[in-house]
Design a protein around this motif. Structure first.
Motif, mmCIF file in Angstrom:
data_model
loop_
_atom_site.group_PDB
_atom_site.id
_atom_site.type_symbol
_atom_site.label_atom_id
_atom_site.label_comp_id
_atom_site.label_asym_id
_atom_site.label_seq_id
_atom_site.Cartn_x
_atom_site.Cartn_y
_atom_site.Cartn_z
ATOM 1 N N ALA A 73 0.825 -1.210 0.000
ATOM 2 C CA ALA A 73 0.000 0.000 0.000
ATOM 3 C C ALA A 73 0.861 1.263 0.000
ATOM 4 O O ALA A 73 0.547 2.234 -0.706
ATOM 5 C CB ALA A 73 -0.934 -0.018 1.211
ATOM 6 N N VAL A 74 1.960 1.244 0.763
ATOM 7 C CA VAL A 74 2.815 2.437 0.833
ATOM 8 C C VAL A 74 3.547 2.655 -0.485
ATOM 9 O O VAL A 74 3.615 3.788 -1.007
ATOM 10 C CB VAL A 74 3.801 2.308 2.006
ATOM 11 N N VAL A 75 4.103 1.576 -1.055
ATOM 12 C CA VAL A 75 4.856 1.714 -2.306
ATOM 13 C C VAL A 75 3.955 2.198 -3.433
ATOM 14 O O VAL A 75 4.323 3.093 -4.213
ATOM 15 C CB VAL A 75 5.525 0.378 -2.674
ATOM 16 N N VAL A 114 -4.647 -0.061 -3.498
ATOM 17 C CA VAL A 114 -4.172 0.583 -2.265
ATOM 18 C C VAL A 114 -5.191 0.417 -1.141
ATOM 19 O O VAL A 114 -4.840 0.074 0.003
ATOM 20 C CB VAL A 114 -3.868 2.072 -2.523
ATOM 21 N N VAL A 115 -6.468 0.631 -1.456
ATOM 22 C CA VAL A 115 -7.511 0.514 -0.430
ATOM 23 C C VAL A 115 -7.620 -0.921 0.079
ATOM 24 O O VAL A 115 -7.736 -1.173 1.295
ATOM 25 C CB VAL A 115 -8.861 1.011 -0.985
ATOM 26 N N ALA A 116 -7.567 -1.898 -0.824
ATOM 27 C CA ALA A 116 -7.687 -3.302 -0.421
ATOM 28 C C ALA A 116 -6.519 -3.719 0.468
ATOM 29 O O ALA A 116 -6.710 -4.381 1.498
ATOM 30 C CB ALA A 116 -7.751 -4.191 -1.660
ATOM 31 N N ALA A 191 5.024 -3.475 -6.122
ATOM 32 C CA ALA A 191 3.964 -3.505 -5.119
ATOM 33 C C ALA A 191 2.991 -4.650 -5.378
ATOM 34 O O ALA A 191 2.524 -5.317 -4.440
ATOM 35 C CB ALA A 191 3.217 -2.170 -5.116
ATOM 36 N N VAL A 192 2.690 -4.913 -6.647
ATOM 37 C CA VAL A 192 1.777 -6.012 -6.990
ATOM 38 C C VAL A 192 2.388 -7.362 -6.620
ATOM 39 O O VAL A 192 1.707 -8.238 -6.071
ATOM 40 C CB VAL A 192 1.432 -5.955 -8.497
ATOM 41 N N ILE A 193 3.675 -7.549 -6.875
ATOM 42 C CA ILE A 193 4.330 -8.823 -6.556
ATOM 43 C C ILE A 193 4.364 -9.058 -5.043
ATOM 44 O O ILE A 193 4.083 -10.168 -4.561
ATOM 45 C CB ILE A 193 5.751 -8.840 -7.152
ATOM 46 N N VAL A 194 4.691 -8.020 -4.281
ATOM 47 C CA VAL A 194 4.721 -8.166 -2.818
ATOM 48 C C VAL A 194 3.334 -8.488 -2.278
ATOM 49 O O VAL A 194 3.168 -9.337 -1.389
ATOM 50 C CB VAL A 194 5.285 -6.884 -2.170
ATOM 51 N N SER A 195 2.321 -7.835 -2.824
ATOM 52 C CA SER A 195 0.951 -8.112 -2.382
ATOM 53 C C SER A 195 0.520 -9.527 -2.750
ATOM 54 O O SER A 195 -0.203 -10.178 -1.994
ATOM 55 C CB SER A 195 -0.003 -7.090 -2.999
#
Length: 220
Positions: A73-75, A114-116, A191-195
């Motif tokens: 979310a931060v990234v 980001v919200v999710a 960010a997508v990969i980390v999530s």
């Protein structure tokens, strides 16, 4: 011939002391003793009935989900890049240099992402705070199911938009933009990969909790 001392009991009925002691020290000693001890243990454990045993592996996975969603979310939330694009109006005129900015808030897919992730991060923190509560076990599992669906849908939406920016779409004549906003696209995909890794950890956590409840269930 074995004799035993007899003491007068109530209403003149004799009570055999030897037989009574035999019943205490023999194979059937104090039939009510285990019951009272069980009741005492139940009473002693009644104060701890609201506390569930804490599994270190589940706590570690929960912390990892919290950290990964927070980082994602931060990234994504600070992802922003301004690039100068040259626009040619005529061959006789010099090209115009126009600064354009790419921001995560310009895409509904990235906003949803980001919200999710922020919601799952907050839920993971609340679940960690209630990890010792036995009454919160079922609500936490339901929340894990919702968080899992939320994470995977957000990852899918953001990844689709990122691939569209990376490759474009020739069928609808959408040009790719990652050749202009390279740093922006790299941060978004990170960010997508980390999530996605956090979503997989949440899936493993949910499976472990279901397996734990299955093993401790008396129905099976």
């Amino acid at each position: 011939m074995e004799t035993s001392r007899v003491k007068p009991g109530f209403n003149g009925v004799g009570v055999g002391v030897g037989v009574g002691m035999g019943s205490v020290n023999g194979s059937s000693r104090r039939p009510g003793y285990g019951y009272y001890m069980g009741s005492g243990a139940a009473a002693a454990g009644g104060g701890r009935a609201a506390q569930a045993p804490v599994d270190g592996c589940s706590v570690a996975l929960r912390v990892f989900v919290l950290a990964s969603t927070l980082v994602s979310a931060v990234v994504m939330g600070v992802d922003r890049q301004t690039s100068t694009i040259r626009i040619t109006i005529s061959d006789t005129l010099p090209p115009l240099e126009v600064p354009l900015t790419a921001n995560w808030s310009y895409s509904s897919a990235f906003v949803y992402f980001v919200v999710a992730n922020a919601m799952v991060c907050l839920f993971s923190a609340a679940a960690l705070a209630a990890c010792r509560s036995r009454a919160a076990m079922v609500p936490v599992m339901v929340g894990d199911l919702l968080a899992l669906a939320l994470l995977y849908s957000a990852v899918g939406a953001a990844a689709e938009f990122g691939i569209l920016g990376e490759r474009g779409n020739s069928h609808v004549r959408w040009a790719k933009v990652c050749n202009v906003y390279g740093r922006f696209c790299e941060r978004a995909m990170a960010a997508v990969i980390v999530s996605l890794i956090g979503a997989f950890a949440n899936l493993v956590l949910l499976m472990l909790n279901i397996l734990t409840i299955h093993k401790s269930s008396s129905y099976y």
